[in-house]
Design a protein around this motif. Structure first.
Motif, PDB file in Angstrom:
ATOM      1  N   HIS A   1     -11.699 -16.300  13.380  1.00 49.04           N
ATOM      2  CA  HIS A   1     -10.981 -16.284  14.654  1.00 49.04           C
ATOM      3  C   HIS A   1     -11.376 -17.493  15.497  1.00 49.04           C
ATOM      4  O   HIS A   1     -10.760 -17.767  16.505  1.00 49.04           O
TER       5      HIS A   1
ATOM      6  N   TYR B   1       0.865  -1.191   0.000  1.00 43.19           N
ATOM      7  CA  TYR B   1       0.000   0.000   0.000  1.00 43.19           C
ATOM      8  C   TYR B   1       0.892   1.228   0.000  1.00 43.19           C
ATOM      9  O   TYR B   1       1.869   1.294   0.758  1.00 43.19           O
TER      10      TYR B   1
ATOM     11  N   GLY C   1      -1.627  -8.269  12.323  1.00 41.93           N
ATOM     12  CA  GLY C   1      -1.750  -7.463  11.086  1.00 41.93           C
ATOM     13  C   GLY C   1      -1.452  -8.307   9.858  1.00 41.93           C
ATOM     14  O   GLY C   1      -0.681  -7.930   8.982  1.00 41.93           O
ATOM     15  N   ALA C   2      -2.110  -9.462   9.809  1.00 39.05           N
ATOM     16  CA  ALA C   2      -1.625 -10.532   8.953  1.00 39.05           C
ATOM     17  C   ALA C   2      -1.717 -10.265   7.463  1.00 39.05           C
ATOM     18  O   ALA C   2      -0.868 -10.684   6.698  1.00 39.05           O
TER      19      ALA C   2
ATOM     20  N   THR D   1      -7.449  -9.814   5.016  1.00 38.62           N
ATOM     21  CA  THR D   1      -8.454  -9.062   4.254  1.00 38.62           C
ATOM     22  C   THR D   1      -7.866  -8.601   2.923  1.00 38.62           C
ATOM     23  O   THR D   1      -8.529  -8.666   1.884  1.00 38.62           O
TER      24      THR D   1
ATOM     25  N   ALA E   1       1.672  -5.190   2.928  1.00 39.44           N
ATOM     26  CA  ALA E   1       0.601  -5.888   3.651  1.00 39.44           C
ATOM     27  C   ALA E   1       0.646  -7.388   3.388  1.00 39.44           C
ATOM     28  O   ALA E   1       0.301  -8.191   4.252  1.00 39.44           O
TER      29      ALA E   1
ATOM     30  N   THR F   1       0.834   5.157   0.792  1.00 39.22           N
ATOM     31  CA  THR F   1       0.007   6.206   1.395  1.00 39.22           C
ATOM     32  C   THR F   1       0.784   7.517   1.424  1.00 39.22           C
ATOM     33  O   THR F   1       2.017   7.528   1.391  1.00 39.22           O
TER      34      THR F   1
HETATM   35  N1  LIG Z   1      -5.659   0.835   2.488  1.00 39.33           N
HETATM   36  C1  LIG Z   1      -4.599   0.625   3.260  1.00 39.33           C
HETATM   37  N2  LIG Z   1      -3.577   1.506   3.261  1.00 39.33           N
HETATM   38  C2  LIG Z   1      -2.472   1.304   4.027  1.00 39.33           C
HETATM   39  N3  LIG Z   1      -2.292   0.237   4.832  1.00 39.33           N
HETATM   40  C3  LIG Z   1      -3.279  -0.679   4.884  1.00 39.33           C
HETATM   41  C4  LIG Z   1      -4.481  -0.533   4.104  1.00 39.33           C
HETATM   42  N4  LIG Z   1      -5.271  -1.606   4.362  1.00 39.33           N
HETATM   43  C5  LIG Z   1      -4.613  -2.380   5.262  1.00 39.33           C
HETATM   44  N5  LIG Z   1      -3.409  -1.845   5.566  1.00 39.33           N
HETATM   45  C6  LIG Z   1      -2.386  -2.405   6.468  1.00 39.33           C
HETATM   46  O1  LIG Z   1      -1.966  -3.655   5.934  1.00 39.33           O
HETATM   47  C7  LIG Z   1      -1.791  -4.641   6.960  1.00 39.33           C
HETATM   48  C8  LIG Z   1      -2.669  -5.850   6.672  1.00 39.33           C
HETATM   49  O2  LIG Z   1      -4.043  -5.447   6.770  1.00 39.33           O
HETATM   50  P1  LIG Z   1      -5.260  -6.457   6.553  1.00 39.33           P
HETATM   51  O3  LIG Z   1      -6.520  -5.688   6.803  1.00 39.33           O
HETATM   52  O4  LIG Z   1      -5.126  -7.139   5.263  1.00 39.33           O
HETATM   53  O5  LIG Z   1      -5.007  -7.499   7.731  1.00 39.33           O
HETATM   54  P2  LIG Z   1      -5.961  -8.585   8.394  1.00 39.33           P
HETATM   55  O6  LIG Z   1      -5.168  -9.817   8.528  1.00 39.33           O
HETATM   56  O7  LIG Z   1      -7.230  -8.701   7.617  1.00 39.33           O
HETATM   57  O8  LIG Z   1      -6.216  -7.961   9.799  1.00 39.33           O
HETATM   58  P3  LIG Z   1      -7.542  -8.053  10.699  1.00 39.33           P
HETATM   59  O9  LIG Z   1      -7.693  -9.473  11.088  1.00 39.33           O
HETATM   60  O10 LIG Z   1      -7.170  -7.147  11.842  1.00 39.33           O
HETATM   61  O11 LIG Z   1      -8.655  -7.517   9.841  1.00 39.33           O
HETATM   62  C9  LIG Z   1      -2.130  -3.939   8.269  1.00 39.33           C
HETATM   63  O12 LIG Z   1      -0.924  -3.521   8.865  1.00 39.33           O
HETATM   64  C10 LIG Z   1      -2.951  -2.745   7.850  1.00 39.33           C
HETATM   65  O13 LIG Z   1      -2.777  -1.667   8.742  1.00 39.33           O
END
Ligand SMILES: Nc1ncnc2c1ncn2[C@@H]1O[C@H](COP(=O)(O)OP(=O)(O)OP(=O)(O)O)[C@@H](O)[C@H]1O
Length: 341
Positions: free
Chosen positions: A207, A14, A53-54, A57, A32, A16
């Motif tokens: 989870h 990502y 922060g896996a 998603t 990510a 930003t």
């Molecule tokens: N649009 C974005 N811009 C910048 N960083 C992002 C964005 N979306 C997610 N991240 C970062 O990328 C990393 C992975 O995020 P992601 O949402 O895929 O994790 P996750 O495993 O689904 O977490 P959770 O179980 O908490 O939802 C995290 O550190 C998050 O802060």
């Protein structure tokens, strides 16, 4: 051609921009998902578990074509998912937990009609499919009620129908049972199992590790965007849990017996847990070696009575906790290493 979805070296960075003051813009990059390789075969449920922060998603969004990967390859039954977006969108869908993604002011049937139109499905076919799906998820009687009057379970069942509206070959489920009562969650698990049996390939993040253990044939575990373990639930348990878990049941726990057990656990540096219920005391000992013999001797020597002693198979939850503990220890050691350099 290998059937299923194949991800090779999948990566998402990502980018930003943060405004610092009037003129300065700071560009930041967040990796990510990094170099993930995995396979979602048809006809089974594959698990995706994440620690900190896996990136789960982000991965699901890339699989659903909502987000373009920064690099890596994604193939669906041999089709390049990044080049043939329209073809891929017909064959995939996602369902997220937590009552999002349906319109509360519309009825169940109107919601399905709306989402069906987004896929350009022929009117007659769509009508038939909506009736079938309403029956499948048990909402036929509530089809003409507005969604805001649905219970949590009904909304979630509507999400499932929405996720199946394009009859996808591959379905991604992001925490589908979050916040649902146990009987409704059990019902949804049955629907998920039936979908896999009908030949669909499913990816599940949850989870609730007992749910993952029950449904998934294979599991990928990711941490900070990287793959750290993969295999069947049994493989993961073998791979990650080097502990032998001894569980004993006693009718009571006199002070001498408790003191003896605590002393023995200290000597071996074993983890000891004592749980008292109305009828029975359960003592659990975790250690790399089988401490069953010493534990039984200690109970008898200190005047206690043993009702039962067994070596317990670790659950997937035990295995993931052990994996997470070992990662944390590794990170702490690395930090200390950096600090002393
Ligand atoms: N649009 C974005 N811009 C910048 N960083 C992002 C964005 N979306 C997610 N991240 C970062 O990328 C990393 C992975 O995020 P992601 O949402 O895929 O994790 P996750 O495993 O689904 O977490 P959770 O179980 O908490 O939802 C995290 O550190 C998050 O802060």
């Amino acid at each position: 051609m290998e059937r299923g979805i194949l991800a090779r070296g999948l990566t998402k960075v990502y980018k930003t921009r943060k405004h610092r003051g009037w003129l300065r813009v700071e560009r930041q990059e967040k990796v990510a998902v990094q170099d993930l390789t995995f396979h979602i075969p048809p006809g089974q449920v594959t698990g995706l578990l994440g620690l900190n922060g896996a990136g789960k998603t982000t991965t699901i969004k890339m699989l659903s074509t909502l987000l373009a990967p920064t690099s890596g390859e994604l193939l669906l039954d041999g089709i390049d998912m990044q080049r043939q977006l329209l073809e891929v969108r017909k064959r995939v869908n996602m369902i997220a937990g937590g009552e999002r993604m349906v319109y509360w002011r519309l009825t169940g049937r109107e919601n399905l009609w709306y989402f069906g139109q987004l896929y350009n499905i022929d009117g007659n076919l769509l009508k038939r499919r909506i009736e079938e799906l309403l029956h499948l998820v048990g909402l036929a009687d509530a089809a003409d009620t507005v969604v805001e009057r649905y219970s949590k379970g009904m909304k979630q069942r509507l999400q499932i129908a929405r996720g199946l509206i394009n009859d996808p070959s591959y379905l991604f489920l992001d925490e589908p049972t979050i916040g649902l009562d146990a009987p409704i969650a059990r019902e949804l698990r049955q629907v998920v199992r039936a979908m896999a049996e009908s030949g669909k390939g499913l990816l599940l993040t949850s989870h609730y590790l007992h749910e993952v253990e029950e449904l998934c044939s294979s599991i990928y575990v990711i941490n900070q965007g990287r793959l750290i373990a993969e295999g069947s639930p049994a493989d993961l348990k073998r791979l990650t849990s080097q502990e032998r878990i001894i569980r004993m049941q006693l009718p009571s726990l006199p002070a001498d017996v408790e003191a003896g057990l605590r002393e023995m656990a200290r000597e071996h540096m074993a983890r000891l847990e004592i749980l008292a219920s109305d009828e029975v005391i359960t003592v659990t000992l975790r250690h790399p070696q089988d401490l069953g013999g010493s534990a039984a001797t200690t109970v008898v020597r200190t005047g206690g009575t043993l009702l039962k002693l067994e070596v317990v198979e670790p659950s997937l939850e035990d295995a993931i906790l052990a994996l997470s503990d070992s990662l944390q220890r590794q990170e702490q050691e690395e930090e200390v290493g950096h600090g002393t350099r």
